[in-house]
Every structure is written in structure tokens, then in C-alpha cells.
Design an enzyme around this catalytic site. Structure first.
Site, short mmCIF file in Angstrom:
data_model
loop_
_atom_site.label_atom_id
_atom_site.label_comp_id
_atom_site.label_asym_id
_atom_site.label_seq_id
_atom_site.Cartn_x
_atom_site.Cartn_y
_atom_site.Cartn_z
CG HIS C 99 21.62 32.60 35.26
ND1 HIS C 99 21.00 33.80 35.41
CD2 HIS C 99 21.81 32.44 33.92
CE1 HIS C 99 20.79 34.34 34.21
NE2 HIS C 99 21.26 33.54 33.29
CG ASP C 102 21.70 34.42 38.81
OD1 ASP C 102 22.66 34.92 38.21
OD2 ASP C 102 20.62 34.12 38.25
#
Ligand SMILES: [Co+2]
Ligand SMILES: [Co+2]
Ligand SMILES: [Co+2]
Ligand SMILES: [Co+2]
Ligand SMILES: [Co+2]
Ligand SMILES: [Co+2]
Ligand SMILES: [Co+2]
Ligand SMILES: [Co+2]
Lengths: 433, 433, 433, 433
Positions: C99, C102
Site C-alpha cells: 500500500h 506502507d
């Protein structure tokens, strides 16, 4: 000799490579592991009810099985016993288990029930003489007949309590007559549908007294086997009093029966109570009340008791690992409280369901025994608690809060967490399973 | 005086017909029912943690609440206490509850934690002097900090056991200092993630010793309140040792503590364990260990502890009916262990969540009291068991199996089922609720 | 080169008999089965979030992991990427997934978020040049930040819709820049907490439009990968719109997207929705929307998303059997959307969790391939439906009720049930697994 | 005139203060609310099966009810109909519902089944002439007989498909003959026990064709009512194809039937699928497929279909609120697919269970109507989405990702969350319920 299983051979061990459907691939009764024959470790039992008395119904459909012994006469009950012992023989089953209602037709009253039971028990006794199969346990069905709809020992009607007590007496007599190694109580109707009409205190008092009488009668007749309670959280009742192992332990302590009664743990019931099967076994062992198991499987995603045959080696290995850690069975065994699906119409399905389950258990037992012998898991467990081995730390358990606080301050104790290593242990597990 | 709740008035009773959002419609503290003021029946408590310490996170998202007191200094801890007492005052809350970690910043070591706690406890003590709000219970947070990740009393590391024991001592001291009426233990980390690394026997022995020391310390310092265990089956742990009321009872019996320790029952935890809230209350009452409740609600369809404010009068009425049947609270109370949803960002949400819950409880209490006074439900319950009232039937409980069997045969006992009348009782219930 | 994994060797295949903890026992990338290299069948991906961004918190406790890269700077984000690629290298992972949140620190606004993302994507792109590891999929985290608390595409606030759409654009750009083979949408906040404040019709219209724009943008930028929706029934929301595969299918049909979008099926989400993992895979395949899987395991008895590493070969074999039956992956793969337990503190735990899971999957794949090659299961399936192969019976499907009734009467059709043979098939299964 | 209900009076409205058990306290058929008579809002139906055909069995026990009409003859079927219409009359029920198997004895073959059905339908038709009670819906029981054990429309055996199609034809004919307002299909056996022997693609194709033929036949015979599918996720099958409303919607879309078929939503089935009842209603309404409801209640903590009578006004109010918001029933109604507990043996239990449920529904309807009239909840809902009302924001839904991203950058959009006010809305709710 009936012809129900005609053409089905006795099942023998052929090993994993066999192409034959009617063989054991892993269950090899005489194979030695952990100092015992595999048969003596596993102590398999066939459950009379699911295999011979269940018609295949479910809440939305009726009978699917058409068995020649279905019906209510003593003649049919004898045919049922004939077929049962033929199956025991095909499977070379070391044990079986039964309820009174599985083996005898329902009579018009208590006296007829008892006569029917005694007569068929004699018949079964004769059959056992020609068979290797012994009785793991007997029990009374105190849940199917409408008289039990509001409970047996816990019924608001004292006459039902009396009927139930009298029936248990006859079933204990039958169990002893057949050399049973245990006597089991499952309280399917000992519980409630709604608190609105229920007196919990009164019902648990009734149940405590009932169980005490069972224990007394065991001693009176010199029954050498174990008395076992089978926990289950609900179904058929909304709530059942023998919810799980921890609940049964509290009940036994309350009535001073914790040294007299053990538990028969069923995989499916453990699941319904929100526990893993191995949890219930390990807990019972830690409390000194582990007795026996009902081996089956429940669908984790169906909220009722599916009583399927076990099919997962890793799950069963967890169970046998805990059983072996606890020293194995004494009077207990592995009873298949499991039923073929209602679409499994053929005699072959009945045989092969047991064959597959016995193989799954054998694989699981072998994996568990190998892991226990390897010692890696136990070494890790010990190492994790090793801090408690010093006298100073052991002394914490007999200290008091104020002294401990003084020590924490004086030594500036400030504990640091250490890895629990769960995934590494799962990997170790999977080397053996 | 902070301005967090600026513009929100003190909540007063105005009755069901009021159009005002900031009033009680049903909770009328001085209203008498069943011989007591409503406030004295309900004994509401506000939980410090959910309302003042929780940032609004969930497993997939972080903080949503932006509170001026969030942070780690003593100054902010005092501001938090100021706001808390402003809310207690707005709600006219008779009680509050707290963990050490709710009220003081985490220190670098045990000594600093204790200093912080003592200082803020003094501050809270001063605030209580100007407030009607008293302390229902205190407790130690032995689960949030990473040092507790593998347990507190049941940790494999004896240093964590020691730290936890020392911490409980300081929290019991704080509770007594503030006049708390109970001391609670919730063992969020007393359990396991995996059996593979866990020694159940050892951990339960640690837990039994820990609790015994807590009881000893209570007597040593002359604490008059009750010691309460709060059961919960799982979350955060995979399995927690204080699974439910029945499990806690067995544990207390095992360590001889059943007369020293009672239970604090939470609605959400009852649900997670597969029980109704009223079951847990009724069971605890029947076992003599009912103490207090954490009133909230769990979503039946979300398998985690949602800790929502209660909104269902019929469900709460079941709980209060059992509490009233058991004679009401002694030291216990109705603690709102409930948190506003993480989308409920406004100070008004915090106040009105409590207002709504207090009204729901008040309606439920009134319904329960009326039904109990009506007597219809209890009369039906008694009638259902009336068969036991004859000496002959009562004697069944002190008889033996063989004698009972003889009586069944002699009298031809053949019990006939009688209606349990569940739906009629539900109708009766709904006349009052 | 960081020293986080210092001393941990690259993992190589050594076979089941190895005594080394840091090896593959079953995953042998170059081993051929069913016409492909094992690596090309399994297409393993490491999930950036669980391994590198998750601090170890749970609802009752905070961070347990102390990682040198935790923090909010770009420098730390680069260190995180360094460690990630070191792990990919140790595991010889063919793929990873991420993501936006992240890999980059959260910025003050959209522009800063985008700059941060672009910069770190460039950095990751450079790292990929020196690595065998490719990107299986990218995605946008539209659930952690408080702005998404009431939804992303389905938010009542159009500004959040806009922010989300803009963010997805940047994440699709990043995915394409890094050669990603798929783009995934998981709607963690696309759902509701309470129907009381929710307009289902409006929100589903928003969601349909949002997804259509994603598909349009894919075509606009010439992205060759698949667009995938990841179903989940609830958590964090009380109800999520992408409940399960069947629900997503209906949604796609409604907006005419069933040929443009496929599903990424997670084991844990299937379980939470009341389905088996293999059901969801088989259903998606039968509907033509099977894309990829998130491989993990959920505890069947914990009602939240535990995201554990898989450890059960039989369960995974069911999944791979369905994947192989469906022809295997095209753009999809086996993404470990799994996190080590919060007690698993050590770098070794992170590596070995993946190693164990890869071995479990490899064993499962081999078993599934062998059973499929054996053909026994498929032959039984075909035989069960063989009655439909006659023209007369096939014609039933294009007939009408009245004609069929006439035929039933005319031919006296009176069907007899045939055994479903479930236990025999389970036995067959267990020959291979 | 039978004497089964001898002594039970016709139930009349007396109001909440009545002391009489045999009256309506809240259900007042002629009372007007929201522009209609209460009877016309609620459209209550009695279900023939639970009240007259169910013997009281559960998975662990057999028949508890002893009804004079139990048995397999046409004479007993007529007696059953007599009693049924006596109950309809006592309750002044506006509607009833039935399966073929409820009303006629099972015959030896299809022809006999049909003759039996036609004969009893004539008898029922005659009874309806003297009664106010009309037919809400008819349906075929394609699940109880063993021939359906592996499915009806989805059976691997085409002869069962044919039998089922022919049977549905006869049941549609019967429904039309009796003036039924809907025809319902519940696919209890349309699903599977194990994927190992199941071909999902083939079975769903069979099911799609079957339903298309039902729709065609409806048009052919000019049946004016609605065709309804009743979703249920599992039980009796492990997995059922009509899992929930969303699943049925996808199925209808797939076969182009979304304008021809609606749903009959059962409270208990919604619960089993992990949804609230009101969710399923609101979802169906938003998709344009809301038809009718089966009103009962499931125990949230028992994972099977308990089919109890509803007893919770707040829960039912949620359902009626959604029904009223959706404009109320057209052809649908409130069918009590509910059974008295098996311990509720008396004729009075049967009557009073319905009376209590009708009152619960009436209270719920009145509360829902008052809240809807108040408008507060709807005003809050509208305000929450009001940001979408500007042309600029509405345009977002017909924009594209790149344009939206440009707008976010240009305007510096940085959305701030707003309270969802859940607890305040729950308080508002509780002012009316
Ligand atoms: Co059992
Ligand atoms: Co069972
Ligand atoms: Co609590
Ligand atoms: Co809680
Ligand atoms: Co995932
Ligand atoms: Co997940
Ligand atoms: Co229904
Ligand atoms: Co139902």
C-alpha cells in the site's frame, strides 16, 4: 450371518502404497510405537447409535437410510446386533459403545424397557464371546424420548428424575455385565431452553445428587471402570450444564466428585464451546480428569453438531500429542462418535468412513509420537519457563504482595519480553505432521 | 474548569415527554422502587479508560479522537482528571472506575510508575472531595504494555509475575486510598496464543497463587471491598483462563477462594463466551459469587469485543431481573465499560452516549422491578417444580439408584411431559418490558 | 545493507530430511509439476504491511516490535525498503505487494503524500533492478487515516471521495511504474457501522462510479494488469459492501464491470464470511472472476481477522486444487497477507514464518497436482452428473414446466437417490494429502 | 368443527392494560397509522408447516406433540385443514402460507401426490370461502423427501430435476387456484455438503434454467403474484446457493431475472448469514427486489435455525422501519415462519405464541411509523450526505481519476472527519421504541 456387508472383505493393513480401497494404509494394529502396540494406543471404538440406529434425518428431511433392521421388534434388534458385530469384525474393531435405546426397542413402560435391554444384552454378550470386540462404554439415552424433553436428572418433574435414575441403574448393570471399561453420562437435556421457566440452583442440586448416586452405585456393584461425563455446551438445549471441561471440573469440585469422575471429550463439542479439541484434552489432563475421547469432527462454520468422521491429520495429531503427553489412555479410548453423511447410502460408505478415520488417527498418532520422541517441542516449552527454576524465583509463589513489591523496587526489576516463537514451533510441528 | 464540555448542561430528569436531548427521560435518581432509590439500585459508574484514555483506534485505523489531554505528562494527566470530573458532574454519576494506566503516564520503571500513580491519586482524591462521585473499583492494567504480552501472573518470566504483583499492590493501595468499594482483576493476557509453547498446569498454579496473595493483601490492609474477577473467553488472547463464570467458579474452588472472590460480569464477555448476559448473572448468583456488572453491549454478529453502549431495554431488563431476584447489588454496581464509536468525535457524543445508556438501564430496571412485584413469572417457576415439594419426592435426592429403581417398578412410574409454556412466559414478559 | 537480518542465510531447498531450520523442505522453485516450475505455479509474494509496517499492536495492547525503521521520515522509509529487499532476497521471493501508506510517511496534505510516494517508488524501483523480486500488486490504504473513518468511495463527504480517487490514481501510477501485475482494492471502510445514519443506495452508487473510474483509468494509462477487489464481510466496519465473492459478483454485474474486474480472495476473509476458502475460489472460477489469493489463516474460533501464517497442508491443498482445476494463476499469485504473532519479536521469526508458510503451500500444491493428475476425484464428479449427458435429459434445461410435468407423468419418473460417497472421496483425498 | 381449540376464544383487541391472556394488547387491525389500517400494513400470515405439520422433533429427540391429525391419510389431512382454519379464525389471521407436503399425504408416485394435492386444495378452497383468511403464498417442499437429499433443481440426477419442475408446476397451479398473492422458492437442498463431489458451474446453470422456467410458467398461466426466492446460507446443506440477498441479486442479474423475481427475507436466515434482518431488508429495497418477510427470531448464540416466535420490539422495529421507508408491502406480508418450542405442548401455546408475536409486531410497527413521521432520523441521514448536493460535488460521480486528482491538488482538498453521531441516533430511536 446377514448379507448386509456382502462382498466387503475384512480390512487389513497394506501400507500407504496400496491401490485397494478396502485396506488400512496407516493403521497397523501390531506396529509398536512409544512402547505399545498401535491398537493399544488408539483403542478404537465403534458407536452403535450413529452406525446402526440413525435413520439419516436432519432438521429439514427424514430418513434416507433403508436398513433391514429398522423397526421396533426384538427380532430386528437382534438383526441389528448381528450386523453390528459383522462390522466390528470387518474393521477388527477392539471396542464398541452403546446407549440402551440403540440396542433395544422402546417398551411401554420401565419394566418392559428393562426386560428388552436385559434380553438384548444377553444376546450381545453371546456375540462378544465369538468376537475380539469388547465394550469401551455403555450409557443411557436420557434425551430422545419425549419424557426427557425438559431434562432427566434436572427435570422439574421428580418422576422423570426417578425414571432416569432407575434407567441409569439398568444401564450400569448392563455395562458391567458386558465388561465395559467405562460408564458415560451425556446430559443432552440437562440444561434449559429459557431462563424464564428455569431454577438454576435447584436443577444443579438435582444434578449433583444424581451424579453422586451414580458414583455410589458404581462402588456398590464393584464396577471397576471409570465414570465419565461428556461435556457439550448446547444443542439440543439452548444451554447445557456440562458446558465444557472447565465447567464440569467446577461442578465436580462443588459436589466433591473430582476424584471419582472424569471427562469424555468430544471434538465437536469442544468446537461448539469455543475451544480447540486439544485445549480440552490438555486442560482435563492438567486437572487430573482426562478420561476418554469421542473422535469426530465438527464443521467450524456450521453451528451445530455435525459429528462427521475426522479427516484432518494435523488436527488429530494435536489431540494425540496431548493424550501422549498425558501418558495415554487408561480406561479410555478413541470412540468414533461420528456418522456418515445422510447422502452416504451404501454399506461400503459405512465401512470406509471408519477405515478412513482409523487411518487418519493412526497417521496422527505416529506423527505425535515422533514429535514427542524428538523432544524439540518439549525442550522449547521447558526453556520458556526456565526462569522459574531458581530458588529465588520459585519463592515468588509463596511470597506476598508487599514483599514482592519491595523486591521489585530493591532490584529494579524491569522485565523485557522474549519471543514466543510461535511460527518456529509451527514449523517444527510440520516437520512431523 | 476546562472548556471541553462547554455549553453542555448538567443532565436532569425531565421525563419521557421532554423534547430536550440533554435530559434523562427515565433515570430519576430519587425515584423509589422496590424499596430503594433508583440511584441506589443502579449504582452507575463511568469507566475512565474508554471515555478519557482511548484514542479511537481499531485494528485497521489509528486515532480519531483529538483530545487536549492526550499525551504523557503529569500535567496532561491532571487535565484528563479535570475533564473526567466535569463529565461525572454533568452526568451526576455516583461512581467511576479506573486502571492505573488510565490515570497516570507510563514511567521508565516501577518506581516512577508508582510515583506517578500516587501523585495523580492524590489529585483525584482532592477532586472527589468536591464531587458526589465515588470510586466503584480500581484495577491494574496488566495487558497494554509490551512487558505483559505473554501474561502477567501467568507469564513464563518470573520477573513479569513480580512486576505484576508489585503493581497490583500499588493499585490496591490506591483503591483503598480513594475509598473504592471493590477491586477488580481482568486477566486479558492470562491465557495463551498457542498451546505449543504453553504449560497450562504451571500457569494455572501461578494464577492461583497470585490471586491468593491478592486476597491476603486485602485482609492485611483491611480493605473492606470485594475482590472481583472479570471473566472473558478470548481477545486479546486466543484463549483466556477466566473464560466465563463457571470456569472462574471452578478455579476459585480449586484454590479455596470461593468465599473470598466474586465476579464482575460484562455483557460483551458473556456473549463472546456463548452465553446470555442474564445466564452469567443467574449462574453467579446461584453459586454465591455474583459481584458487579460491566454494562455494555456486544454486536452478536461481530466476533470481537465491541464494547458499545447498551441500547436494548428488553435485554437489559433480563439482566436487572436476575440482579433483583438475587437481592440487588451489595458492593457492586453498573459500570459502563462502553466506548463511543470511533466516528463519534464530539464531546456531546460522549455525554449523550452515557445519558442514553442510563435511560435504557432505568427503563429496564423499572420493567424488571414491576415484573418481579407482579410475581407472575416467579409463581409459574415455582409451580413448575412443585412436584418436588412432597416429602416422598424430596427424598429422591437422598436416595440411591437401586431404591429408586425399586420404587419406579413398584409404583409403575411413567412420567408424562407438561408444557414448558415458553411463549406464554415471553408474552408475560412483554407486558412489562 | 542493514544488519537487521545479520547472520540469517539465504534460504535454499534442502529437502524434507534436512535438520536445518533455515531451509526449504518442500518449496523447490525449479521443480517441475503439472508442466510448470513450482515457483511459477505458486507465485509467492511478501506483503510489505504486515512484515515492515505493523508495530505488533492489538486492541488491548500497543507496539511490541522495536524496528529501527519505525518513524515518519523519508530516511526511515528508505531503511524500511532496504530491509524489505533484504528479506525478499533471503527468501528469494518472486513478488511483493504494498500500500502507499506502507512505503511512504504520511504527509501534511495530498501533495506531500504524492511527493513522498513518488520518491520512495523511485527508490524501490532502483532496488528492484538489483533484485529478482517483482511487484505482484499495489494498492491504496484508504482505511487507516482518520479521514477515512466513514468510508472512502462511499463517504458521506464528497471531499473524501475526491481525495480517495486522487490517491488511487497515484497508486495506480506507482503500480504501473514498478511493473505491477495487478492493482487491488480492499474497501475496509466501504461499509457501515450503523444503518441509522447510512444511505445504502447512495453509497453503492458512489462505489460503482468509483470502480468504473478505476477501470477507465487503467485503460487510459495502458495498465496491462488486472483490477482486483478483495472481499471481506466485516472488520473494521460492522458491515462491508464487498462481503464475499458472490456479493462482489452481483455488484460487478450491476455496474457492467464483470469482465473488467476480478477478485483477490483471502483465506481469513472467506472464513469470516462463513465460507471455506476453497468455496470462494471455486465460486470465483465458476463465475469467471478468479484473480489472485491472499494466503493466510484465520482462527476459526476467533471472530476477527487473525491473519496468521498458514500451517495446515490439507486446508491449503483444497485451495490449490481449485486453483489448478481453474487452470492456475494468470496475473495472480499467492500473497502472504499474514503477520507474525505480536509475541514473535525476533528477525528470525519474520523469516521463518515465511519459510514455513512457503513449505506448507508447496506441500499443498504438490498434493493437489498429484490428485488432479490421478484423476480419481474428477472421474467421480463426472460420473455423478453423467445422467445429464443424454440428449433427452440435456433437453430438460431448455424445456418448460408443463412439458416436463407431462414427461414425468408419461414416463412415471420416480427418482431414487444414490450415494454421494463423501467419506470415500475424503479417503481418496487423504491418499494424496 | 374440531375440539382441538375448545375453550379458546377468538382473540380481540383489548389494549395494553387488559389482564386477559387471550387478547391483543397492541394489534388492533382497524387502527389507522401512516394512512393505512394496521392489518393492511402488517399482512400477517400463519405458516401451515410449523403449526400443523411439525411433530416437535429435534436432532436429539423425536415427536413431542400428539396431534389427532398426525398421520398419512386424506381424512387426517382434512382434519388438519379444519384445525388450521379454526386457528386462523381464532387469530383473525388475514393470510396463511403452505407447502404441498404440509397439506397432503405423500403418495407413492407423482400422480398420486398430485391427486392428493388437488383434492386437498379443493377442500382448502371451500374452507376459504367461509373464512376471511386468504393465501399469502404457496410453495413446494423440495427438501424433506429423501429423493431431494442431493438437491432439487441442482440435483446431479436429471430425474430429480424433472420431478421438481413438475412438482413446482402443480404447486403454482394450486397457488393460483387459491388466489395466492405470491409464489415462493426456498432451496433448502440447492447447495452442497462437500465440494469434493460438486460441480458448481453445472448446478448454478441448472438452477438458473429452473427459475427461468418458473417465471415463464407464471406468465403462461397469468399468475399475477410475485415470484420470491427465500435466501438462506446453510442448514440443511453445508452451503446453500441462495446465501443471502446480495447473492440472490447476483444470481438474478446473471440470468436476467432481476425484474421478475424478488426476495422473501427471513429474520433467522439473515442472522445465519451474518447480517441483521434490517440490513437484508434495506439492501433488497435498495436493489429493487424486496418482496416479503418471514418473521421469526433466531437465537444469536445457537448456530442453527431456531425459528422462534419474535419477542423483541426493538429488533422488529428496525425491520418495519426499513419496510415503511421502502413504501411498505405490495404483494408481500409478515409470515410467521416460527414454531413453538417442542416443550410447548398445549393448544393454548400455539395460539398465544401467535398472539404475542402479533402484538410484538404491532408495537414495532407503531414505533417505526412514529419515528418515520417524526422525521428526525431521516433529516439526520440527509444532512450527513448534504455535501453531495452541490453541482460541483455531484459532478465527481461522472468525472475521472485524473480530473479529480487535479481538482484535489488545485483546491488543496484536505477533508476533515465529522461525527457519525451513532449514539445520539440510538437515543433518538429509543424515544420511539
Ligand atoms: Co459424543
Ligand atoms: Co457431537
Ligand atoms: Co469489562
Ligand atoms: Co469488553
Ligand atoms: Co488481504
Ligand atoms: Co485479513
Ligand atoms: Co422461512
Ligand atoms: Co428458518
Amino acid at each position: 450371518m446377514t448379507d448386509f456387508f456382502k462382498g466387503i472383505p475384512q480390512i487389513r493393513f497394506e501400507g500407504a502404497e496400496s491401490d485397494n480401497e478396502f485396506v488400512f494404509r496407516h493403521y497397523n494394529p501390531d506396529e509398536m510405537l512409544a512402547g505399545k502396540r498401535m491398537e493399544d494406543h488408539l483403542r478404537f471404538a465403534v458407536a452403535y447409535w450413529h452406525s446402526f440406529a440413525w435413520p439419516g434425518g436432519d432438521p429439514f428431511g427424514g430418513q434416507t437410510f433403508e436398513r433391514p433392521w429398522f423397526g421396533d421388534s426384538m427380532a430386528l434388534a437382534r438383526m441389528k446386533a448381528d450386523v453390528a458385530f459383522e462390522m466390528f469384525d470387518i474393521l477388527q474393531a477392539p471396542f464398541f459403545c452403546f446407549h440402551d435405546a440403540d440396542v433395544r426397542p422402546e417398551g411401554a413402560d420401565f419394566a418392559e424397557n428393562t426386560r428388552n435391554l436385559e434380553e438384548i444384552v444377553d444376546y450381545i454378550g453371546t456375540k462378544m464371546e465369538g468376537s475380539k470386540t469388547r465394550l469401551l462404554w455403555g450409557t443411557a439415552n436420557l434425551f430422545s424420548n419425549r419424557r426427557f424433553m425438559s431434562g432427566a436428572a434436572t427435570n422439574p418433574d421428580p418422576e422423570v428424575f426417578a425414571w432416569s435414575a432407575a434407567t441409569v441403574k439398568t444401564c450400569m448393570d448392563a455395562t458391567q455385565r458386558l465388561g465395559g471399561e467405562n460408564y458415560v453420562l451425556w446430559g443432552g437435556r440437562e440444561g434449559y431452553e429459557t431462563l424464564l421457566n428455569t431454577d438454576l440452583a435447584r436443577e444443579s442440586e438435582q444434578m449433583g445428587r444424581f451424579l453422586s448416586m451414580v458414583v455410589d452405585y458404581k462402588h456398590k456393584i464393584g464396577f471397576k471402570g471409570a465414570i465419565l461425563i461428556e461435556p457439550k455446551p448446547q444443542e439440543p438445549s439452548k444451554h447445557q450444564y456440562d458446558y465444557d471441561v472447565a465447567t464440569v471440573y467446577g461442578f465436580l469440585k462443588r459436589f466433591g466428585l473430582e476424584n471419582e469422575v472424569k471427562v469424555n471429550i468430544e471434538q465437536g463439542h469442544a468446537i461448539l464451546a469455543g475451544h480447540s479439541f486439544e485445549h480440552e484434552i490438555a486442560l482435563a489432563a492438567s486437572l487430573g480428569i482426562f478420561g476418554s475421547i469421542d473422535m469426530n469432527r465438527n464443521d467450524y462454520q456450521s453451528g451445530w453438531d455435525t459429528d462427521q468422521f475426522p479427516d484432518s491429520v494435523p488436527e488429530m495429531a494435536r489431540a494425540y500429542y496431548e493424550i501422549l503427553r498425558a501418558g495415554g489412555y487408561t480406561t479410555g479410548g478413541t470412540n468414533f462418535d461420528a456418522k456418515i453423511r445422510r447422502q452416504s447410502l451404501d454399506p461400503e460408505d459405512l465401512i470406509l468412513a471408519h477405515v478412513g478415520a482409523m487411518d487418519v488417527c493412526a497417521r496422527a498418532l505416529k506423527a505425535a509420537a515422533a514429535l514427542l520422541e524428538d523432544g524439540g517441542l518439549e525442550a522449547n516449552r521447558q526453556a520458556r519457563y526456565a526462569g522459574w527454576d531458581t530458588p529465588e524465583n520459585r519463592a515468588l509463589l509463596s511470597s506476598d504482595l508487599a514483599s514482592i513489591e519491595a523486591r521489585v523496587r530493591a532490584e529494579g526489576i524491569n522485565p523485557q519480553p522474549r519471543s514466543g516463537r510461535q511460527e518456529r514451533l509451527e514449523n517444527l510441528w510440520n516437520r512431523f505432521v
